[in-house]
Design an enzyme around this catalytic site. Structure first.
Site, mmCIF file in Angstrom:
data_model
loop_
_atom_site.group_PDB
_atom_site.id
_atom_site.type_symbol
_atom_site.label_atom_id
_atom_site.label_comp_id
_atom_site.label_asym_id
_atom_site.label_seq_id
_atom_site.Cartn_x
_atom_site.Cartn_y
_atom_site.Cartn_z
ATOM 1 N N CYS A 1 0.809 -1.224 0.000
ATOM 2 C CA CYS A 1 0.000 0.000 0.000
ATOM 3 C C CYS A 1 0.842 1.275 0.000
ATOM 4 O O CYS A 1 0.398 2.312 -0.478
ATOM 5 C CB CYS A 1 -0.952 -0.004 1.189
ATOM 6 S SG CYS A 1 -2.361 -1.092 0.923
ATOM 7 N N TYR B 1 -5.473 5.968 -1.134
ATOM 8 C CA TYR B 1 -5.912 7.096 -0.303
ATOM 9 C C TYR B 1 -5.070 8.318 -0.694
ATOM 10 O O TYR B 1 -3.940 8.163 -1.160
ATOM 11 C CB TYR B 1 -5.722 6.700 1.182
ATOM 12 C CG TYR B 1 -6.200 7.739 2.141
ATOM 13 C CD1 TYR B 1 -7.559 7.947 2.344
ATOM 14 C CD2 TYR B 1 -5.293 8.543 2.847
ATOM 15 C CE1 TYR B 1 -8.008 8.928 3.214
ATOM 16 C CE2 TYR B 1 -5.727 9.512 3.724
ATOM 17 C CZ TYR B 1 -7.081 9.709 3.901
ATOM 18 O OH TYR B 1 -7.520 10.672 4.751
ATOM 19 N N ASN C 1 -3.055 10.320 0.552
ATOM 20 C CA ASN C 1 -1.657 10.539 0.985
ATOM 21 C C ASN C 1 -0.670 9.643 0.236
ATOM 22 O O ASN C 1 0.535 9.737 0.431
ATOM 23 C CB ASN C 1 -1.512 10.326 2.500
ATOM 24 C CG ASN C 1 -1.695 8.874 2.923
ATOM 25 O OD1 ASN C 1 -2.225 8.057 2.172
ATOM 26 N ND2 ASN C 1 -1.274 8.555 4.131
ATOM 27 N N LYS C 2 -1.183 8.751 -0.625
ATOM 28 C CA LYS C 2 -0.316 7.793 -1.312
ATOM 29 C C LYS C 2 0.352 8.430 -2.543
ATOM 30 O O LYS C 2 -0.021 9.520 -2.953
ATOM 31 C CB LYS C 2 -1.140 6.568 -1.746
ATOM 32 C CG LYS C 2 -1.774 5.816 -0.572
ATOM 33 C CD LYS C 2 -0.717 5.257 0.357
ATOM 34 C CE LYS C 2 -1.266 4.307 1.398
ATOM 35 N NZ LYS C 2 -2.177 4.907 2.367
ATOM 36 N N GLN C 3 1.316 7.701 -3.133
ATOM 37 C CA GLN C 3 2.044 8.230 -4.304
ATOM 38 C C GLN C 3 1.061 8.612 -5.409
ATOM 39 O O GLN C 3 1.225 9.638 -6.061
ATOM 40 C CB GLN C 3 3.047 7.190 -4.834
ATOM 41 C CG GLN C 3 4.285 7.008 -3.959
ATOM 42 C CD GLN C 3 4.093 5.922 -2.915
ATOM 43 O OE1 GLN C 3 2.966 5.572 -2.552
ATOM 44 N NE2 GLN C 3 5.194 5.400 -2.408
#
Ligand code: PLP
Length: 374
Positions: free
Chosen positions: A154, A178, A180-182
């Site tokens: 994740c 989500y 905040n992910k890459q």
């Protein structure tokens, strides 16, 4: 002024592609879902990709597809986001924790074999903060014991170990999207596998247990609605097409932090692992071992008071109250995970940060360390 911990990186291209879906007839179960899946499978280098509505759903369905349930044990790490453990509990199986390697912060491959019992049905390692270190060893141990690996990728989109991408190690692997992910789809996740049978089970499980033809009111098994809409997938298609640009921006921010914090001996500053390519997910510094949790907590509070959002990634999973209540873990059970957890400070990390922002965060942090570590 406030500097946020994370922010998505959305351009006009994403807005146009999402708008195109909104103007069309297919908001869900349309053509953009398989388009995103194909692009994702190709990027990681796997046969199949199954889009789902979150990383948590992806991990849960991966375990269900392997037939894991009550009475089974799954080996995992206590230093991660809670979903790596709760996905195991959702199936009725028991999470069995193995302490981390304090250098990589990932599950320590050397300790896994001692935790394998007759009930062990899988190993669920996590690329913590995007770092794939040790995954070749984990897979080798799993292979020797005939166990599947459910890879929690994740946090690791775009990372690689000796040229092999994160997400290419597990029997099944899961990414999360989500914001905040890459890359983000708002909410969302992706399961990857080379096994057509496991992929087909996941496709059915995410869609109310419907069969291969997708006949609307014919249901073959207990399923869920974990579908990802075409709106989300449109966002994902464009984000994925920008992955190299996104990775480069994040690497630049990480490099600014490393340069500005160089020589700060009160902190351990994260570096790229040997033999690995890190796709930076977060920038988590650690207090030197001379300092402890009370000082760390005071630093977090003071940074926040000064308008800089920080976090304590991650409190140990085995010491979360509901896990303690269910499995009886105690302080001291996994000393490396606890030692690291007590000292981490996640600093603001996203693509909109300028060099001046990073200098401001580091300047504030140094002043706060002066106050709190006296
Ligand atoms: C390691 C890890 N596993 C699982 C998840 C769960 O993903 P989601 O929030 O998309 O359910 C996340 C992120 O949130 C994560 O960081």
């Amino acid at each position: 002024m406030r500097i946020y911990l994370s922010r998505p990186d959305i351009t006009e291209k994403e807005i146009q592609r999402v708008t195109q879906v909104l103007r069309g007839p297919d908001l869900s179960l349309g053509p953009v879902v398989p388009e995103f899946e194909r692009a994702f499978a190709e990027y990681i280098g796997r046969r199949r990709a199954v889009a789902v509505n979150s990383g948590t759903s992806g991990l849960f369905l991966s375990l269900l597809a392997l037939g894991i349930g009550p009475g089974d044990e799954v080996i995992t790490t206590p230093f991660t986001f809670i979903a790596s453990t709760t996905c195991i509990m959702m199936t009725g199986a028991k999470p069995v924790f193995v302490d981390i390697d304090p250098a990589s912060l990932n599950i320590d491959p050397q300790r896994i074999e001692a935790a394998i019992t007759g009930r062990t049905k899988a190993i669920l390692p996590v690329e913590v903060f995007g770092n794939p270190a040790g995954f070749d060893q984990v897979c080798e141990i799993a292979r020797r014991h005939g166990l599947p690996v459910v890879e929690d990728s994740c946090e690791a989109l775009g990372s690689a170990l000796n040229g092999k991408k994160a997400g290419a190690f597990g029997t099944l692997s899961t990414f999360g999207f989500y914001p905040n992910k890459q890359i983000t789809t708002g909410e969302g996740g992706m399961i990857l596998t080379d096994d057509d049978n496991l992929a087909d089970i996941c496709v059915s499980l995410r869609n109310q247990g419907r069969g291969k033809g997708g006949v609307w009111l014919a249901h073959e098994r207990l399923g869920y609605n974990f579908r990802l809409s075409d709106i989300n997938c449109a966002l994902g298609v464009v984000q994925l097409s920008r992955i190299e640009e996104i990775k480069a921006k994040r690497r630049q921010v990480a490099t600014w932090y490393q340069e500005i914090l160089a020589g700060e001996d009160r902190l351990v500053v994260p570096m790229e692992p040997a033999g690995g390519e890190l796709s930076w997910f977060v920038f988590v510094v650690r207090l030197n071992e001379r300092f402890g949790q009370d000082q760390r907590d005071a630093i977090l509070q003071e940074m926040d008071r000064q308008g800089i959002q920080v976090s304590n990634y991650f409190p140990p999973v085995h010491l979360q109250p509901f896990i303690v209540e269910k499995y009886g873990h105690r302080q001291g059970d996994f000393p490396f995970a606890e030692f690291v957890s007590q000292r981490t400070i996640a600093l603001p990390f996203h693509n909109h940060l300028t060099e001046q922002d990073v200098a401001l965060v580091c300047g504030t942090l140094r002043a706060v360390l002066d106050i709190c570590l006296r």
